[in-house]
Design a protein around this motif. Structure first.
Motif, PDB file in Angstrom:
ATOM      1  N   ASN A  45       0.797  -1.228   0.000  1.00  0.00           N
ATOM      2  CA  ASN A  45       0.000   0.000   0.000  1.00  0.00           C
ATOM      3  C   ASN A  45       0.829   1.278   0.000  1.00  0.00           C
ATOM      4  O   ASN A  45       0.264   2.377   0.016  1.00  0.00           O
ATOM      5  CB  ASN A  45      -0.959   0.006   1.196  1.00  0.00           C
ATOM      6  N   ASP A  46       2.142   1.156  -0.004  1.00  0.00           N
ATOM      7  CA  ASP A  46       3.031   2.320  -0.018  1.00  0.00           C
ATOM      8  C   ASP A  46       2.973   2.964  -1.406  1.00  0.00           C
ATOM      9  O   ASP A  46       3.326   2.327  -2.404  1.00  0.00           O
ATOM     10  CB  ASP A  46       4.454   1.878   0.319  1.00  0.00           C
ATOM     11  N   THR A  47       2.533   4.204  -1.483  1.00  0.00           N
ATOM     12  CA  THR A  47       2.394   4.880  -2.777  1.00  0.00           C
ATOM     13  C   THR A  47       3.733   5.142  -3.465  1.00  0.00           C
ATOM     14  O   THR A  47       3.772   5.384  -4.666  1.00  0.00           O
ATOM     15  CB  THR A  47       1.624   6.207  -2.629  1.00  0.00           C
ATOM     16  N   SER A  48       4.839   5.070  -2.717  1.00  0.00           N
ATOM     17  CA  SER A  48       6.160   5.273  -3.332  1.00  0.00           C
ATOM     18  C   SER A  48       6.900   3.944  -3.543  1.00  0.00           C
ATOM     19  O   SER A  48       8.087   3.950  -3.846  1.00  0.00           O
ATOM     20  CB  SER A  48       7.005   6.224  -2.486  1.00  0.00           C
ATOM     21  N   ARG A  49       6.202   2.821  -3.408  1.00  0.00           N
ATOM     22  CA  ARG A  49       6.859   1.512  -3.562  1.00  0.00           C
ATOM     23  C   ARG A  49       7.502   1.403  -4.946  1.00  0.00           C
ATOM     24  O   ARG A  49       6.945   1.855  -5.945  1.00  0.00           O
ATOM     25  CB  ARG A  49       5.876   0.373  -3.330  1.00  0.00           C
ATOM     26  N   GLY A  50       8.701   0.869  -4.939  1.00  0.00           N
ATOM     27  CA  GLY A  50       9.414   0.642  -6.181  1.00  0.00           C
ATOM     28  C   GLY A  50      10.066   1.856  -6.797  1.00  0.00           C
ATOM     29  O   GLY A  50      10.731   1.739  -7.825  1.00  0.00           O
ATOM     30  N   LYS A  51       9.921   3.017  -6.211  1.00  0.00           N
ATOM     31  CA  LYS A  51      10.499   4.222  -6.816  1.00  0.00           C
ATOM     32  C   LYS A  51      12.012   4.302  -6.623  1.00  0.00           C
ATOM     33  O   LYS A  51      12.711   4.854  -7.468  1.00  0.00           O
ATOM     34  CB  LYS A  51       9.806   5.474  -6.290  1.00  0.00           C
TER      35      LYS A  51
END
Length: 91
Positions: A45-51
């Motif tokens: 649910n982390d909106t910055s996941r994978g950035k």
């Protein structure tokens, strides 16, 4: 990552946490029989996941390597098994 990593939570990535210096490279090896990812962020649910980094699927015996050029603390997890989590401390 170890065999049956999906059930190991924060013990699946080893060492955990990882402590390195700025400019160092980390290589993860999948020692499990299933595929996993190494994805920056605190979970699905982390909106910055994978950035910061994202390995994509890593099959058994495959590796993923990332060089860390910025100091800080980075959380990461497996997108296949979101309870499998780790942390990198970069100084």
């Amino acid at each position: 990552m170890y065999a049956s990593a999906g059930a190991m939570g924060d013990k699946a990535f080893s060492p955990n946490p990882i402590n390195i210096k700025t400019g160092n490279t980390v290589t993860w090896t999948n020692n499990d029989v299933g595929s996993h990812t190494v994805t920056s962020g605190s979970g699905a649910n982390d909106t910055s996941r994978g950035k910061q980094f994202d390995s994509g699927l890593i099959g058994p015996k495959q590796t993923f390597t990332e060089t860390f050029k910025t100091a800080g603390e980075f959380s990461y997890f497996c997108q296949v098994h979101p309870t499998v989590v780790g942390k990198i401390n970069i100084k």
